[in-house]
Design a protein around this motif. Structure first.
Motif, PDB file in Angstrom:
ATOM      1  N   UNK A 744      14.197  -3.744  -0.859  1.00  6.30           N
ATOM      2  CA  UNK A 744      13.122  -4.351  -1.732  1.00  6.30           C
ATOM      3  C   UNK A 744      14.009  -5.915  -1.427  1.00  6.30           C
ATOM      4  N   UNK A 745      13.346  -6.581  -1.634  1.00  2.00           N
ATOM      5  CA  UNK A 745      13.191  -8.304  -1.887  1.00  2.00           C
ATOM      6  C   UNK A 745      13.039  -8.606  -3.071  1.00  2.00           C
ATOM      7  N   UNK A 746      11.189  -8.479  -3.254  1.00  3.35           N
ATOM      8  CA  UNK A 746      11.160  -9.213  -4.321  1.00  3.35           C
ATOM      9  C   UNK A 746       9.866  -9.554  -4.041  1.00  3.35           C
ATOM     10  N   UNK A 747       9.311  -9.618  -5.015  1.00  2.00           N
ATOM     11  CA  UNK A 747       7.707  -9.485  -5.722  1.00  2.00           C
ATOM     12  C   UNK A 747       7.291  -8.535  -4.501  1.00  2.00           C
ATOM     13  N   UNK A 748       7.786  -6.887  -5.136  1.00  2.00           N
ATOM     14  CA  UNK A 748       7.441  -5.693  -4.483  1.00  2.00           C
ATOM     15  C   UNK A 748       6.419  -5.177  -5.731  1.00  2.00           C
ATOM     16  N   UNK A 749       5.290  -3.916  -5.699  1.00  2.00           N
ATOM     17  CA  UNK A 749       4.844  -3.933  -6.845  1.00  2.00           C
ATOM     18  C   UNK A 749       5.328  -3.054  -7.527  1.00  2.00           C
ATOM     19  N   UNK A 750       5.368  -2.691  -8.661  1.00  2.00           N
ATOM     20  CA  UNK A 750       6.288  -1.732  -9.718  1.00  2.00           C
ATOM     21  C   UNK A 750       4.904  -1.116 -10.124  1.00  2.00           C
ATOM     22  N   UNK A 751       5.176  -0.056 -10.055  1.00  2.00           N
ATOM     23  CA  UNK A 751       4.159   1.237 -10.579  1.00  2.00           C
ATOM     24  C   UNK A 751       5.071   1.602 -11.441  1.00  2.00           C
ATOM     25  N   UNK A 752       3.956   2.248 -12.891  1.00  2.00           N
ATOM     26  CA  UNK A 752       4.316   3.126 -13.970  1.00  2.00           C
ATOM     27  C   UNK A 752       3.674   4.214 -13.950  1.00  2.00           C
ATOM     28  N   UNK A 753       3.570   5.564 -13.891  1.00  2.00           N
ATOM     29  CA  UNK A 753       2.935   6.788 -14.107  1.00  2.00           C
ATOM     30  C   UNK A 753       1.339   6.265 -12.808  1.00  2.00           C
ATOM     31  N   UNK A 754       1.785   6.114 -11.637  1.00  2.00           N
ATOM     32  CA  UNK A 754       0.560   6.006 -11.130  1.00  2.00           C
ATOM     33  C   UNK A 754      -0.560   4.266 -10.874  1.00  2.00           C
ATOM     34  N   UNK A 755       0.044   3.825 -11.729  1.00  3.20           N
ATOM     35  CA  UNK A 755      -0.325   2.065 -12.242  1.00  3.20           C
ATOM     36  C   UNK A 755       0.317   0.955 -12.061  1.00  3.20           C
ATOM     37  N   UNK A 756       0.293   0.397 -11.189  1.00  5.02           N
ATOM     38  CA  UNK A 756       0.841  -1.179 -10.762  1.00  5.02           C
ATOM     39  C   UNK A 756       0.767  -1.674 -12.638  1.00  5.02           C
ATOM     40  N   UNK A 757       2.599  -2.191 -13.269  1.00  2.00           N
ATOM     41  CA  UNK A 757       2.160  -2.830 -14.472  1.00  2.00           C
ATOM     42  C   UNK A 757       2.931  -3.989 -13.966  1.00  2.00           C
ATOM     43  N   UNK A 758       3.507  -4.303 -12.712  1.00  2.00           N
ATOM     44  CA  UNK A 758       4.323  -5.675 -12.225  1.00  2.00           C
ATOM     45  C   UNK A 758       5.111  -5.669 -10.930  1.00  2.00           C
TER      46      UNK A 758
END
Length: 821
Positions: A744-758
Motif C-alpha cells: 500500500x502506498x497512497x490513494x488506494x481505494x478504501x472499502x467498507x462493507x463492500x462499498x468504496x468510502x474513501x
C-alpha cells in the motif's frame, strides 16, 4: 473616414488586476466577476490566448493524482460544457472519452491502480481488454497491448475559444478585459500590493489595487522576480504533428500511449500526434522576447523522429497520411510537475496562477474557480497544498536549476509514476554537513524541497540506486533491517532537513497561544506537540514547539512545509505584536538517535543525565556529546525511546563520528527516511499533506489530545467546540492488510462493507506488524467508535480487494509505553 478604434481606457482603480490573458487569467477574471467582484481588470500585453493557450492540445482528462485535483478537472469539464450556452461562444467541448493503454506489466499495474482511484473519486471508468480497445480505436495496432482503461466522459475542446468564452463571460459579469497593455511594475508598500504600472500605446498608467494575479504563463517567473516573489518555472519546447485529412476518419476517443510518450487526438478528420519525450528541450534561457505572441519555434524533426517512428508502428495509417503541420511551441514547466496557485508568501495581495505543465486547459477552469474563492474568502475552498505557491523554495528560482530540471519534468508526465520515484536532474542543492559521511556508508538519497536525504542504505556490494517497481523494490530488505534496528536496538537518522523557526520577543507567548491549539504556556525546556488550525478547524501546520525561555520558542516543522509555515506565522502577526519570526533551518543539523538502546548509546558519549527523572519524554536540554554540545529533544516520530539532537552545523560531523564510533558495540544502524516512514505508520503518526491537511478537522484526524480549548481563545477554537457538539462526520482509521504480500502506498481505494468510502491517505509496509499499513478517513456520522470498528474493511489495489484489520488506536504500542522507557 477613420476606421481605427481608440484603445479601451485603462481604469485608475480596481479591486484586482489580472496579468495575462491566457486561459488561466481569463478563468480567474470570470470567477471573480461571478463572485461579484465587478471592478476586476484583466491586462493582456498582446492578444488573448497568445503565448501558450492558442496552441494547446485541449485534452480534458478528469482523473488526476488526488481527489481535489480530480474535483477541479471535473469542474473544468462541466464549466466548458455550460460556457457555450452562457456566452454563445463554441468551446468545442466533446465528451468523446479517453483510452490509456499499457504495453508493460508495470504500466498495467499503474493504470489499474488509477482505475481503482477513479472509482473512489466517482469517475466513470472501465478496464478493457485489447479486443475492446480495437473496437473503440480501429486504427490502433493492439498486438502488444497488455491492458487499457477507458474513461467515457473525458474529452477534448478548443482551448482558444474556451479562453474567449471565459473572457466574454467575465465581461458579462462586469469585468474589464483590455488587450495591448503591458505591465511594467507592481507597486508595493509595507509588504503588500498597492498598484500596477502599465503601458498602453506608449502611454503609462497606474491602477491602484490591493490584489494582483500573476497569470503570465512562461513570463510569470520574471514578472514575479521584479517584486521579490518566487515563481519557479521555465519554458520547454512541446512538439506535435497534425496530418492531412484522413479519408473516413471519424470521431475517436483521445488516446494515450504513455509507454511510447505519445498521445493522439482526432480533430476535424485529421490526426494530431503529440509527445512528452523523456528528455525535453528547455527554451528561453536568455528571457522571452516581448514581441513573442502567436509564434512557433524552429522545427526539430530529429528530436521528434523517435516518437514518430513508434507512432507509425502503433498506428500504421500514419505511414500514408501526409503531415500537414509540424508544430513546436513553448509551455511552462515547474520543478515538480505541479502548477502554482495562491498568495505568494513574500507579498500580501500578490496571487499566482501559473506553471501548468501542459495540463493548463483541463486545470484552468477549476483553478480559476478555486483561486477566486480563495481571494474572496481569505482561505482556500479545500486542500490545495499540492499546487500551493508556498511549497516553492527560494533557491528554485535559480535559472540553471530550472533549465536542467524541466528537461526531466516534461517527460515525467508520461513516464511510469512509480512509488518513491526520485528526480534525476538538478540534484545536490541542499546538503547536510554529514552528507559525504552518509554517502560513503552506502546512503541512497532522495530529494525533498531541494534537500538531499538518505532514504535507505545499501549493503556491501549492493548497487546504490533505485530499481523502481509497483512490487517490492530493491531496498525493501534494507528498509526491514533498518526498521527492526529501531524497534529492537538503536538507529541513527539524519533529519537536518527539518524546518526550524525561532519565534521570540515580548509577545511571543501570546502570539503562539493564539495560533496553536495546544497549551503553549509551559516551563522552559518543555516540548509541546501541536497543530496550528484555520477557522474551520482544519490543520494548517503540524509541529513541535520547544520553549527555550520566557520570550523565545523553537518550532520544528517538515522541511517541505517551511515556507508555508513561515507565511502562516507572518500572516497572522498583529501590527502591535512585538514578535520576531526567523528561519534558522541552516543553523543546526538534526541527528535522531532512536530505539530501546538509544539511552545506552548516548550515555557512552555524554556525561549528561539522560534518565527519565532528569530528562523525561517531552523535554529538551543541552547535553555534551564528545567535544561538542547539542540540544537534546526527547521526542519521537518512530514510536520508540529516543532523542532528536540539535547540533550546531559546524559540530555536526564531529558529533556524528562520535556517535558512530560509540555505537559499534551496540549494533548502531544508519537508517533512512523509508524506515522512518514505515516506523511512523505502524504507530499511526500522521503525515502532513497526506493524512492531515487544512481541509481535515483536527478532531476527525484523531488529534483532539493536542487541543486545549480551556486555555482561552485561539484560531479554530470555535470550530473545535462546534465539532464536539455536533459529533464527528468521519474518522481517521489505521488499517493493516492481513495478507503480508500486497503493498500500500497512497490513494488506494478504501472499502467498507463492500462499498468504496474513501482512499488511503498514506501507506507503507509495517515490518514489525508484518503487513502493509495504511491510514484513511471513514464516514461515521451518528456512529460510535465500536460501530466504526464493527465493519468489514478491505483495500482495493489495482482492481483487487484485500481484507484489512481496522483500528482507531495505534496498532503498535497503543499505550505509548515504549517512548517513555
Amino acid at each position: 473616414m477613420n476606421n481605427t478604434t481608440s484603445p479601451k481606457p485603462v481604469p485608475s482603480r480596481a479591486r484586482a488586476v489580472i496579468i495575462g490573458g491566457g486561459v488561466s487569467g481569463c478563468s480567474v477574471a470570470y470567477h471573480l466577476a461571478k463572485l461579484g467582484w465587478s471592478d476586476v481588470v484583466l491586462l493582456e500585453r498582446k492578444q488573448l490566448t497568445s503565448g501558450t493557450t492558442w496552441h494547446a492540445a485541449g485534452l480534458i482528462g478528469q482523473l488526476r493524482g488526488s481527489q481535489n485535483m480530480t474535483r477541479l478537472a471535473k469542474y473544468s469539464r462541466d464549466l466548458y460544457v455550460r460556457l457555450e450556452a452562457e456566452t454563445g461562444i463554441g468551446t468545442g467541448m466533446k465528451q468523446n472519452g479517453s483510452i490509456t493503454v499499457a504495453l508493460t506489466d508495470e504500466r498495467r499495474e499503474e493504470i489499474y491502480r488509477q482505475a481503482s482511484l477513479a472509482r473512489a473519486f466517482n469517475v466513470d471508468v472501465q478496464e478493457i481488454d485489447p479486443a475492446r480497445v480495437k473496437e473503440l480505436y480501429p486504427y490502433l495496432n493492439v498486438s502488444d497491448v497488455k491492458a487499457a482503461v477507458h474513461l467515457p466522459l473525458d474529452g477534448q475542446c478548443d482551448p482558444a475559444n474556451i479562453a474567449m468564452a471565459l473572457a466574454k463571460g467575465a465581461r458579462q459579469h462586469g469585468a474589464t478585459v483590455i488587450e495591448g497593455v503591458k505591465v511594467i511594475d507592481v507597486l508595493t508598500k509595507d509588504g503588500r500590493v498597492t498598484g500596477v504600472v502599465c503601458e498602453q500605446a506608449g502611454e503609462r498608467h497606474v491602477i491602484e489595487t490591493e490584489n494582483v494575479v500573476n497569470a503570465a504563463g512562461m513570463w510569470g517567473r520574471n514578472l514575479a522576480a521584479q517584486s521579490g516573489v518566487t515563481v519557479p518555472l521555465h519554458a520547454a519546447e512541446h512538439f506535435y504533428i497534425v496530418t492531412e485529412p484522413v479519408p473516413g476518419l471519424g470521431q475517436l476517443p483521445v488516446l494515450r500511449v504513455p509507454d511510447e510518450q505519445a498521445y493522439y487526438k482526432e480533430d476535424a478528420g485529421k490526426m494530431l500526434l503529440g509527445a512528452f519525450e523523456l528528455k525535453a528541450k528547455p527554451w528561453g534561457m536568455d528571457g522571452i522576447s516581448e514581441d513573442f505572441c502567436f509564434d512557433q519555434l524552429p522545427d526539430d524533426f530529429d528530436h521528434f523522429q523517435p516518437i514518430l517512428e513508434m507512432a507509425v508502428r502503433r498506428m500504421p495509417m500514419l505511414e500514408t497520411a501526409g503531415i500537414h503541420t509540424f508544430f513546436c511551441g513553448p509551455e511552462s514547466f515547474t520543478p515538480d510537475d505541479r502548477y502554482y496557485l495562491g498568495e505568494a508568501p513574500e507579498l500580501k495581495g500578490y496571487w499566482v496562477a501559473a506553471g501548468y505543465n501542459s495540463i493548463g486547459i483541463v486545470s484552468s477552469g477549476g483553478a480559476g474557480m478555486a483561486l477566486a474563492q480563495w481571494m474572496n474568502d481569505g482561505e482556500p475552498p479545500f486542500d490545495l497544498w499540492e499546487v500551493d505557491i508556498r511549497r516553492a523554495q527560494p533557491f528554485q528560482k535559480n535559472r540553471l536549476y530550472l533549465r536542467e530540471r524541466v528537461t526531466e519534468t516534461l517527460g515525467l508526465l508520461y513516464a511510469d509514476h512509480f512509488p518513491y520515484r526520485q528526480m534525476a536532474t538538478a540534484r545536490g542543492v541542499r546538503r547536510s554537513p554529514i552528507h559525504e559521511h552518509l554517502k560513503k556508508r552506502g546512503a541512497v538519497f532522495g530529494e525533498v524541497a531541494g534537500w538531499e536525504r538518505a532514504n535507505w542504505f545499501a549493503g556491501l556490494g549492493q548497487e546504490k540506486e533505485y530499481r523502481y517497481s509497483w512490487k517490492r523494490q530493491n531496498w525493501f530488505d534494507n528498509q526491514r533491517a533498518e526498521h527492526m534496528a529501531v524497534r529492537e536496538g538503536v538507529g541513527l537518522f539524519d533529519m537536518t532537513s527539518f524546518g526550524k523557526i525561532r519565534v521570540e520577543g515580548r509577545d511571543a507567548l501570546a502570539f503562539l497561544q493564539r495560533l496553536c491549539a495546544n497549551q503553549m504556556d509551559v516551563e522552559a525546556g518543555r516540548i509541546v506537540y501541536t497543530q496550528m488550525l484555520n477557522r474551520r478547524g482544519g490543520i494548517e501546520s503540524d509541529l513541535t514547539v520547544t520553549r527555550l525561555s520566557e520570550t523565545a520558542f523553537f518550532l520544528v516543522v517538515p522541511g517541505a512545509t517551511l515556507q508555508r509555515d513561515l507565511a502562516w506565522l507572518r500572516k497572522n502577526l498583529l501590527p502591535d505584536e512585538f514578535v520576531v519570526v526567523t528561519d534558522v533551518t541552516a543553523a543546526e543539523s538534526v541527528l535522531c538517535v532512536m530505539g530501546p538502546k538509544s539511552r545506552e548509546l548516548l550515555s557512552k558519549v555524554s556525561p549528561s543525565d539522560l534518565s527519565n527523572a532528569a530528562h523525561p519524554f517531552g523535554s529538551a536540554s543541552e547535553i555534551e556529546i564528545g567535544y561538542g554540545l547539542a540540544r537534546a529533544h526527547r521526542v519521537t516520530y518512530v514510536g520508540e525511546l529516543g532523542w532528536e539532537l540539535y547540533v550546531p552545523s559546524d559540530q555536526a560531523a564531529h558529533v556524528f563520528e562520535t556517535l558512530e564510533h560509540a555505537g559499534e558495540g551496540l549494533g548502531l544502524k544508519l537508517c533512512g527516511l523509508h524506515a522512518l516512514d514505515s516506523c511512523r505508520i505502524e504507530k499511526a503518526f500522521r503525515h502532513f499533506g497526506h493524512d492531515i491537511t487544512d481541509e481535515d478537522h483536527v478532531l476527525e484526524a484523531g488529534l483532539g489530545f493536542a487541543v486545549k480549548t480551556g486555555k482561552g481563545d485561539f484560531i479554530g477554537r470555535d470550530a473545535v467546540l462546534k465539532k464536539q457538539e455536533e459529533g464527528l462526520k468521519r474518522r481517521l482509521v489505521q488499517l493493516r492488510l492481513t495478507d503480508p504480500k500486497p503493498l500500500v502506498f497512497h490513494n488506494e481505494a478504501l472499502v467498507r462493507d463492500g462499498k468504496i468510502v474513501g482512499t488511503i491517505t498514506s501507506g507503507n509496509y509495517g515490518h514489525f506488524l508484518k503487513g502493509a499499513i495504511g491510514l484513511g478517513y471513514v464516514p461515521c456520522e451518528g456512529e460510535s467508535a465500536a460501530d466504526v470498528l464493527a465493519s468489514k474493511y478491505e483495500i482495493e489495489i489495482a482492481g483487487e480487494r484485500f481484507a484489512a484489520e481496522a483500528s482507531l488506536a495505534p496498532l503498535y504500542d497503543p499505550k505509548a509505553e515504549r517512548v517513555k522507557m
